[in-house]
Design a protein around this motif. Sequence first.
Motif, PDB file in Angstrom:
ATOM      1  N   ALA A 260       0.856  -1.183   0.000  1.00  0.00           N
ATOM      2  CA  ALA A 260       0.000   0.000   0.000  1.00  0.00           C
ATOM      3  C   ALA A 260       0.886   1.225   0.000  1.00  0.00           C
ATOM      4  CB  ALA A 260      -0.910   0.013   1.219  1.00  0.00           C
ATOM      5  N   SER A 261       0.452   2.251  -0.691  1.00  0.00           N
ATOM      6  CA  SER A 261       1.209   3.498  -0.722  1.00  0.00           C
ATOM      7  C   SER A 261       0.318   4.641  -0.263  1.00  0.00           C
ATOM      8  CB  SER A 261       1.694   3.815  -2.139  1.00  0.00           C
ATOM      9  OG  SER A 261       2.434   2.736  -2.648  1.00  0.00           O
ATOM     10  N   VAL A 262       0.923   5.524   0.512  1.00  0.00           N
ATOM     11  CA  VAL A 262       0.202   6.714   0.958  1.00  0.00           C
ATOM     12  C   VAL A 262       1.067   7.917   0.617  1.00  0.00           C
ATOM     13  CG1 VAL A 262      -0.773   7.945   2.936  1.00  0.00           C
ATOM     14  CG2 VAL A 262      -0.883   5.438   2.842  1.00  0.00           C
ATOM     15  N   ALA A 263       0.456   8.915   0.026  1.00  0.00           N
ATOM     16  CA  ALA A 263       1.212  10.120  -0.336  1.00  0.00           C
ATOM     17  C   ALA A 263       0.437  11.349   0.089  1.00  0.00           C
ATOM     18  CB  ALA A 263       1.452  10.151  -1.842  1.00  0.00           C
ATOM     19  N   MET A 264       1.163  12.313   0.620  1.00  0.00           N
ATOM     20  CA  MET A 264       0.549  13.612   0.879  1.00  0.00           C
ATOM     21  C   MET A 264       1.228  14.612  -0.045  1.00  0.00           C
ATOM     22  SD  MET A 264      -0.041  15.716   4.427  1.00  0.00           S
ATOM     23  CE  MET A 264      -1.400  14.839   5.137  1.00  0.00           C
ATOM     24  N   ASP A 265       0.400  15.292  -0.806  1.00  0.00           N
ATOM     25  CA  ASP A 265       0.957  16.196  -1.813  1.00  0.00           C
ATOM     26  C   ASP A 265       1.212  17.573  -1.196  1.00  0.00           C
ATOM     27  OD1 ASP A 265      -1.531  17.687  -1.879  1.00  0.00           O
ATOM     28  OD2 ASP A 265      -2.321  15.923  -2.933  1.00  0.00           O
ATOM     29  N   PRO A 266       1.796  18.485  -1.956  1.00  0.00           N
ATOM     30  CA  PRO A 266       2.160  19.786  -1.373  1.00  0.00           C
ATOM     31  C   PRO A 266       0.981  20.565  -0.802  1.00  0.00           C
ATOM     32  CG  PRO A 266       3.288  19.467  -3.470  1.00  0.00           C
ATOM     33  CD  PRO A 266       2.326  18.321  -3.318  1.00  0.00           C
ATOM     34  N   SER A 267      -0.228  20.283  -1.286  1.00  0.00           N
ATOM     35  CA  SER A 267      -1.368  21.016  -0.731  1.00  0.00           C
ATOM     36  C   SER A 267      -1.931  20.344   0.503  1.00  0.00           C
ATOM     37  CB  SER A 267      -2.445  21.184  -1.795  1.00  0.00           C
ATOM     38  OG  SER A 267      -2.901  19.912  -2.213  1.00  0.00           O
ATOM     39  N   GLY A 268      -1.331  19.251   0.883  1.00  0.00           N
ATOM     40  CA  GLY A 268      -1.755  18.609   2.127  1.00  0.00           C
ATOM     41  C   GLY A 268      -2.900  17.623   1.952  1.00  0.00           C
ATOM     42  N   THR A 269      -3.243  17.294   0.725  1.00  0.00           N
ATOM     43  CA  THR A 269      -4.276  16.272   0.536  1.00  0.00           C
ATOM     44  C   THR A 269      -3.615  14.929   0.263  1.00  0.00           C
ATOM     45  OG1 THR A 269      -4.505  16.692  -1.827  1.00  0.00           O
ATOM     46  CG2 THR A 269      -5.904  17.979  -0.360  1.00  0.00           C
ATOM     47  N   VAL A 270      -4.393  13.877   0.466  1.00  0.00           N
ATOM     48  CA  VAL A 270      -3.801  12.544   0.553  1.00  0.00           C
ATOM     49  C   VAL A 270      -4.334  11.626  -0.542  1.00  0.00           C
ATOM     50  CG1 VAL A 270      -3.514  10.517   2.043  1.00  0.00           C
ATOM     51  CG2 VAL A 270      -3.581  12.808   3.033  1.00  0.00           C
ATOM     52  N   THR A 271      -3.437  10.846  -1.116  1.00  0.00           N
ATOM     53  CA  THR A 271      -3.826   9.826  -2.091  1.00  0.00           C
ATOM     54  C   THR A 271      -3.248   8.493  -1.643  1.00  0.00           C
ATOM     55  OG1 THR A 271      -3.719  11.492  -3.829  1.00  0.00           O
ATOM     56  CG2 THR A 271      -3.799   9.201  -4.532  1.00  0.00           C
ATOM     57  N   VAL A 272      -4.084   7.478  -1.748  1.00  0.00           N
ATOM     58  CA  VAL A 272      -3.671   6.133  -1.339  1.00  0.00           C
ATOM     59  C   VAL A 272      -3.753   5.219  -2.550  1.00  0.00           C
ATOM     60  CG1 VAL A 272      -4.185   4.209   0.222  1.00  0.00           C
ATOM     61  CG2 VAL A 272      -4.653   6.556   0.954  1.00  0.00           C
ATOM     62  N   HIS A 273      -2.753   4.366  -2.717  1.00  0.00           N
ATOM     63  CA  HIS A 273      -2.794   3.352  -3.773  1.00  0.00           C
ATOM     64  C   HIS A 273      -2.850   1.970  -3.132  1.00  0.00           C
ATOM     65  CE1 HIS A 273      -2.053   5.609  -7.498  1.00  0.00           C
ATOM     66  NE2 HIS A 273      -1.511   6.493  -6.675  1.00  0.00           N
TER      67      HIS A 273
ATOM     68  N   GLU B   3      -5.377  24.204  20.827  1.00  0.00           N
ATOM     69  CA  GLU B   3      -5.417  25.449  20.049  1.00  0.00           C
ATOM     70  C   GLU B   3      -4.047  25.796  19.483  1.00  0.00           C
ATOM     71  OE1 GLU B   3      -6.330  24.992  23.162  1.00  0.00           O
ATOM     72  OE2 GLU B   3      -4.819  26.047  24.307  1.00  0.00           O
ATOM     73  N   GLN B   4      -3.016  25.127  19.957  1.00  0.00           N
ATOM     74  CA  GLN B   4      -1.675  25.393  19.416  1.00  0.00           C
ATOM     75  C   GLN B   4      -1.315  24.357  18.370  1.00  0.00           C
ATOM     76  OE1 GLN B   4       1.648  26.490  21.637  1.00  0.00           O
ATOM     77  NE2 GLN B   4       0.495  27.476  23.287  1.00  0.00           N
ATOM     78  N   GLY B   5      -1.349  24.788  17.153  1.00  0.00           N
ATOM     79  CA  GLY B   5      -1.030  23.830  16.094  1.00  0.00           C
ATOM     80  C   GLY B   5      -0.970  24.531  14.750  1.00  0.00           C
ATOM     81  N   ILE B   6      -0.660  23.740  13.738  1.00  0.00           N
ATOM     82  CA  ILE B   6      -0.630  24.293  12.385  1.00  0.00           C
ATOM     83  C   ILE B   6      -1.339  23.345  11.438  1.00  0.00           C
ATOM     84  CG2 ILE B   6       1.392  25.825  12.359  1.00  0.00           C
ATOM     85  CD1 ILE B   6       3.075  23.401  11.712  1.00  0.00           C
ATOM     86  N   ALA B   7      -1.857  23.920  10.355  1.00  0.00           N
ATOM     87  CA  ALA B   7      -2.582  23.121   9.376  1.00  0.00           C
ATOM     88  C   ALA B   7      -1.636  22.102   8.755  1.00  0.00           C
ATOM     89  CB  ALA B   7      -3.168  24.017   8.295  1.00  0.00           C
ATOM     90  N   LEU B   8      -2.167  20.886   8.528  1.00  0.00           N
ATOM     91  CA  LEU B   8      -1.346  19.832   7.924  1.00  0.00           C
ATOM     92  C   LEU B   8      -0.791  20.260   6.580  1.00  0.00           C
ATOM     93  CD1 LEU B   8      -2.974  16.315   8.425  1.00  0.00           C
ATOM     94  CD2 LEU B   8      -0.987  17.338   9.550  1.00  0.00           C
ATOM     95  N   GLY B   9      -1.581  21.062   5.863  1.00  0.00           N
ATOM     96  CA  GLY B   9      -1.133  21.532   4.550  1.00  0.00           C
ATOM     97  C   GLY B   9       0.182  22.271   4.652  1.00  0.00           C
ATOM     98  N   ARG B  10       0.330  23.008   5.718  1.00  0.00           N
ATOM     99  CA  ARG B  10       1.585  23.755   5.861  1.00  0.00           C
ATOM    100  C   ARG B  10       2.747  22.826   6.166  1.00  0.00           C
ATOM    101  NH1 ARG B  10       1.619  28.271   9.910  1.00  0.00           N
ATOM    102  NH2 ARG B  10       3.867  28.051   9.541  1.00  0.00           N
ATOM    103  N   VAL B  11       2.487  21.833   6.968  1.00  0.00           N
ATOM    104  CA  VAL B  11       3.551  20.858   7.284  1.00  0.00           C
ATOM    105  C   VAL B  11       3.944  20.131   6.001  1.00  0.00           C
ATOM    106  CG1 VAL B  11       4.236  18.962   8.779  1.00  0.00           C
ATOM    107  CG2 VAL B  11       2.438  20.551   9.541  1.00  0.00           C
ATOM    108  N   ALA B  12       2.916  19.716   5.262  1.00  0.00           N
ATOM    109  CA  ALA B  12       3.189  18.995   4.020  1.00  0.00           C
ATOM    110  C   ALA B  12       3.976  19.882   3.071  1.00  0.00           C
ATOM    111  CB  ALA B  12       1.879  18.554   3.370  1.00  0.00           C
ATOM    112  N   ALA B  13       3.567  21.126   2.976  1.00  0.00           N
ATOM    113  CA  ALA B  13       4.234  22.051   2.062  1.00  0.00           C
ATOM    114  C   ALA B  13       5.718  22.160   2.406  1.00  0.00           C
ATOM    115  CB  ALA B  13       3.565  23.424   2.125  1.00  0.00           C
ATOM    116  N   ALA B  14       5.983  22.167   3.698  1.00  0.00           N
ATOM    117  CA  ALA B  14       7.384  22.294   4.113  1.00  0.00           C
ATOM    118  C   ALA B  14       8.227  21.145   3.567  1.00  0.00           C
ATOM    119  CB  ALA B  14       7.466  22.342   5.636  1.00  0.00           C
ATOM    120  N   THR B  15       7.654  19.956   3.553  1.00  0.00           N
ATOM    121  CA  THR B  15       8.448  18.802   3.102  1.00  0.00           C
ATOM    122  C   THR B  15       8.662  18.842   1.592  1.00  0.00           C
ATOM    123  OG1 THR B  15       6.616  17.297   2.655  1.00  0.00           O
ATOM    124  CG2 THR B  15       7.408  17.400   4.924  1.00  0.00           C
TER     125      THR B  15
END
Lengths: 167, 804, 291
Positions: free
Chosen positions: B488-501, B602-614
């Motif tokens: 199984a493959s899981v990918a998170m793209d730069p916008s923070g959305t996820v695709t699974v194969h 309340e202290q956190g950041i959107a996953l999209g931003r984390v993903a974007a960083a990578t």
Amino acid sequence: MMRLPPGQRTRVTCTVNGQAHSGFAESRTLLSDFLRHELHLYGTHVGCEHGVCGACTVVLDGRLARSCATLAVQAEGAEITTVEGLAADEGLEPLRQAFSRHGALQCGFCTPGILASASHFLAARPDPTEAEVRDMLSGHLCRCTGYEGMVRAILEVARETTEGANQ
Amino acid sequence: MGDRADSWVGRAVPRLEDAALLTGNARFIDDLSPLPGIRHVALLRSPHPHARILGIDAEAARAMPGVVGVVTGAELREHLNPLASAVRAPMAYYPIAIDKVRYAGEPVALVAAEDRYLAEDAAEAIEVDYQPLDAVVDPLAALATEAPVLHEEAGGNLVHHRQFAYGDPEAAFAEAAEVVRLAWRYPRQSATPMETYGAIAHFEAAPERYTVWSNFQGPFILQPLMARALGIGGNQLRLIAAAHSGGSFGIKQGLYPYLVLLAAASRLLGCPLKWVEDRLEHLSASSSAADRADEIEAAFDGEGHLTGLRFDNLVNVGAYVRAPEPASVYRMHAAANGCYRVRHIAIQNRLVTTNKLPIGLNRGYGGPQFYFGLERAMDLAARRLAIDPAEIRRRNFLAADGFPYEGPAGAIYDSGDYGKGLEMLLEIADYPTLRARRDAARAEGRLFGIGLAAGVEPSGSNMAYVTLAQTPEEREKAGGRSGGVACASVAMDPSGTVTVHLDSTPAGQGHATVAAQIVADALGLRPEQIQVDTAMDTGSGAWSLASGNYSNRFAAIVVGAIAESAGRIAGKLKAVAAELLEVAADDVELAEGRARIAGVPEQGIALGRVAAATHWHPAGLPDGMAPGLYDTALLNPAVLDAPDGADRVASAVTFGFLCDLVALEVERATGRLRIERYASVHDVGRVLNPIVVEGQVRGGFAHGFGAAMFEELAYDQDGNFLSGSFADYLCPTSADLPPLEFANYETASPQNPFGSKGMGDGSSMLTPVVLANAVADALDLDEVELPLSLDRVWRLANPETDGR
Amino acid sequence: MKPAAFEYCRPDSLAEALALLSEYGDEAAVLAGGLSLGPLLNMRMARPEVVIDINRLADLARIERDGEVLRLGALVRQADVLASAECQDLVPLLVAALGHVGHYQTRDRGTLAGSAAHADPSAEVPLCLKTLAGAVELTSERQVRRVPADDFFQGTLTTARADDEMITALLWPTDRGRQGFAFEEVSERRGDFAIVAAAAWAERHDYDEGYRYGLGLGGVEEWSLVSRGGGRRAPEDLAEFADEVIAGVTEDIEPMRDQRASAAYRRHLADHLGRKVLLRALETALGEVQS
Ligand SMILES: Cc1cc2nc3c(=O)[nH]c(=O)nc-3n(C[C@@H](O)[C@H](O)[C@H](O)COP(=O)(O)OP(=O)(O)OC[C@H]3O[C@@H](n4cnc5c(N)ncnc54)[C@H](O)[C@@H]3O)c2cc1C
Ligand code: FES
Ligand code: FES
């Protein structure tokens, strides 16, 4: 009188899902093939071409038709509703959601024909008994679900609709 | 994992697949047109069950307008190697008849034309000179010395014969207080998915390679086999499975010879070819379960303890042994003790060729045939020993505290509590009341019967169990085999959305939904935010020999791979977020689409931003961390070891349990069965999605019910095929199926992080025998065969009639 | 599985249709609901040169009462009859039987005339037509004739229709007097063609105490077995009378045998179902006479 010799193609014009469509067909072209491969409405499925399984069921001029047992040329000037047309019908959204909630589909190959039948049936018989629903569904084969979810979904939608209408 | 109160896994999440299917937007193989210039294929098939091909004249067909070409077996043979199997008898299996046809419906010539109509016209114009031969369709008759032989090179029709003994069956039978013996025929049946086979094959000369789109469902162990048949390397054969498949139930495994045929023909004719099987082709020539002529003997002590079993399986494989056969006889082999404690088991397996279509995977895969013997024998023993049929099973169940349990033939049962399931069943079916009703009905001379059956559902196959077809010495020589790898493959793209194969090529089982539930839990998202791509592509995604959709491997194994991959993505997200939030990675949690500090939501950041960083700023990542968020997990359950020298093998990963009860009345005047009550209790381990589980149970029940009541791929004595349409091969409709009372309970499997077990086949395995048990009970008979057609039951209920 | 090539003709009038039939004879196939013809074309088991689509001949879709006869035009669909109060009133036996013909979907387009023309030995419509002593209206360029159902059905897929004739209507005698009727069939699954079907009616005339009855059995032999009769006085013992009628009908029969059912089973069902429906019809119509 319309006559179409063997091997010749003619333009067939009809209204599908409320829109004018036209495409070419030979005398022997099946309506199922015409809808799918000429009009590119792939939502209608073909499971047997023997008139038995019901997968190809569409509404043709107000009557249910096995599109595999109907010729494309018969549809000249006709009004046809396929699953794509049903999809645009907001009034059927409760039925679709009930199908999903009750596990009325798995592979979904049989589903378009069943939705055509079910919507036609509910219009004619808004408050059916379970036996009537089962009898209606017996014209369709589904190999995945065991039908239970469909029966529940159709009965639930019928009940909600008639209750709504009575209020 | 998966047991948090707020987890998606376990919830009745409506299926993500449904929206497309309910609106006509889902695309199946016959809806695809992946490249221009596709020509359409019709296959000319043999009308004879057995005949020599003396000549084929296709000149007239080739000359017809719109025809691209005709290809015969003789021409294709130049470009093909035979398709191999684990059975070593000398007989060549090609996807098209070469010089002889061996079943009615076997392909003889391939025609390609502008459309299917023209291709069928041309197929009719081909003249084949056949020399008809005597045919044999009955497995016992095929063993007779005077029987027509299908493969002369094999020297006879018996193409595989092995005997096994586990424990000391001789002694068990010698010491038995009671031995019950049954011999019966099991009919040939097919799960007949509503969508037939379909494929598009495309040959490219430079570089030389084949691409094949289809609704093939695996196992992908067949991919190298296809490549070998085409005489190419594995990477020159790219298989793409359409994202939607209209049901399979194993049957679409049997598509692979046609893929080879189309691929080779595409090369010869120089154009891409599309073939969509019609229903007559499907019924006569796709694949089916085996009909069998089996015998069982069961030894009991005076208290009804099952002490020994002897199975004599005579399996009608049809005209050829097509891989992965003879797997269907070996699927239940390692678990031949069923759900019972018996330790002494003898098994004889014989495979015989006849003039019927070749067998292959089919829902339950050997299970319905296996349980028909075992569970009929349990009921019969109960009658003989005057023990209640529920009680005799209870006495023999594996102990609830004895798991994991190693069966005598090597199966390692993961978990269970069979007694609990049986008690639930008796309670929901109200067994005492049913027994009282039976007494009352009988007092009035009515034919009322109760049937019971129990069994395990082995799931997640060991790819090596089929090598039991070879002796330990042969296996030794061939080299070690084991395992059942999931990818199984899981990918998170730069916008923070996820695709699974996935590599599980689903055909309606809701894999996409359950995968999304798993990934949503791991990443703190909602299932509908996850895209799951189930269109498998051997040219681009990860896959293994075990990839595919069979033996309920999804909930047994594949879920583990998804979780592993998603877990690694989660770990990386946390690590990156920890840097950004300036806390330790352990203090980061993923929830509601954010990476946040545990306890301080309340202290956190959107996953999209984390993903974007990578993706956008690899240089800013912690030292040594690879960029991007892409992960593939390949996972092999450790339990799936190679078969040992004593022919024992851990054949499956998880063992679900189910038990069924039916009460019915036989209408003496018509032979009709009036089902009063049908109840079924399942342990499928942790339920991942109740909608999916209930759907699988109800669907399996419908298959089992059809198999019990109506279904048979019938041939006449001369080998002519009689079941060419759905008006002849009778599948149950909504008006035929009785209400099913279904309940489940959970014993968690230790084999994957969720505790889930494979499921989906169980009901199709037990429903046939439980109905037979009830009819036998109603009619006070030992011998009952399937299908329980009106005529058959009427004759059984009225033995005084002459029956003709 | 696609049809062989044919010429498609869609006449706009009955006259045009009949002209085509007279020109092409047995090379032509009339297309009505298509539920039998369509699959046969697809399987290439029917290979007509010309297909004559009569679906636009609206005049043929009429349900009309003509004195003692209910005239159902060739394009009357099975669902139309099921939905018609007039039919329910006049031919309740047919309405009861139609519920067993195929499915909701096939009945919506399938015609009664198509079923009669197709003449399957297990089909319900031919059975009822014959049991009720109805007739078939056959029209050609030469003539219009009415052939009693007794003479029309000649065997499996064989009828008295000449190649240039079209069925333009089925003619149903309407039941009079106090009537009883019953229909039963045994089929493997709901909606399948029957293994055996049984239809019966009985009526009593108030004016003279006389009675008439009819019993038909389908699926047993190649055509429906029928007994009709009556008398001036209702029989004393209905059960005994029913036994006699059944014995008369099933004497010397040679039931068909196929994959579905043995001859013995068919013989038994003929007896069992026949008795059941006849007795029920007799009891409803004549029951009071007994008391
Ligand atoms: C799944 C399924 C189940 C079915 N089950 C049953 C069943 O239980 N019982 C049953 O009786 N039938 C059954 N049928 C068949 C029934 O549905 C058909 O409606 C009927 O037999 C034929 O009617 P049609 O209008 O469709 O005729 P068509 O298919 O159009 O025609 C049938 C035949 O009659 C000829 N024909 C039609 N009209 C005329 C005419 N006016 N004059 C001369 N010839 C004519 C045609 O040329 C053709 O040979 C079933 C069909 C299907 C697909
Ligand atoms: S495809 Fe038309 S009824 Fe099956
Ligand atoms: S959902 Fe698969 S056939 Fe009905």
